[in-house]
Design a protein around this motif. Sequence first.
Motif: not given
Length: 312
Positions: A5-6, A10, A99, A102
């Motif tokens: 996921d995001t 990140r 993601d 990102i």
Amino acid sequence: MRFIDTEQTRGALSFDAVIPALREAFRQGATVPTRHVHAIRSGDAQGTTLIMPAWSDRGYFGVKIINIFPENTHQGLPGLHATYNLYSATTGVPIAQVDGDIVTVYRTAGAAALGADYLARKEASTLLIVGSGRIAGLLAQAMRTVRPIQRVLVWNVRQAGADALAETLRVQGFDAQATSDLESAVREADIISCATLSTVPLIQGAWLRPGAHLDLIGSFTPQMRETDTACFDGTSVYVDTDEAPTKSGDLLSAFEAGVLTREAIHGDLHQLTTGARQGRRNDQEITVFKAVGSALEDLTLATLVYESTNVG
């Protein structure tokens, strides 16, 4: 197939890791077919989608789909949205979805800093950011990884965007301020980094002072431009890949005006990272780095994310 996921994506990326990974990827190379570009129209809305595949000898194959809708800014939405799927290059089995937004912003800012590491003056300390979107928001961090950035100026077509980014950078510890005077900011900057979706020239070549480095991130379609043609007249021009001269409105306009030829481009990131071409030659030279992005970069960062978050 894992979904990363995001926040996981990140958290797996920092420019201390991203820039060396990109340097090695450009040095080693990969298979990068020409991207597919399609115009998207639905009612009054108009956008562009890019389909970008790449695979490497490390056994990974990835595809990014990125959608560019410049008018999103009027709705308070980002202009770019992306998804990224990673597969086994030997079996085609899906491995992970990362993601794409990102990955895109980190690889784009990281590649800009990689270019600056070869082309900006070693003591470059004043950075001008033109734009205020997600990529623009990472440029100060990326450039500070390779140069001693002390001061950051921010200009944006909407002043509120410049004000907001400057405030965010101050919170991050940068000496940052927004400006409404683009010409003055260009004239005092050591590095000018443009990350916009502009279709009209913003930077004029007459404003560039000796020793400046102009980093151009937007203009990845023939209709987009961030500069006038004088920015390419008598300057040392480099590109990220050999796709740039066929895609960038900035370069295509300079070719049409007769101030630049493809043969006059000094080199690309593969040639710089391997030492086949020289970067900056002296402190008075004005260098220009025009990037349109490469699926090699996306594959590199998606692989970095996958391997760093792979817990077995």
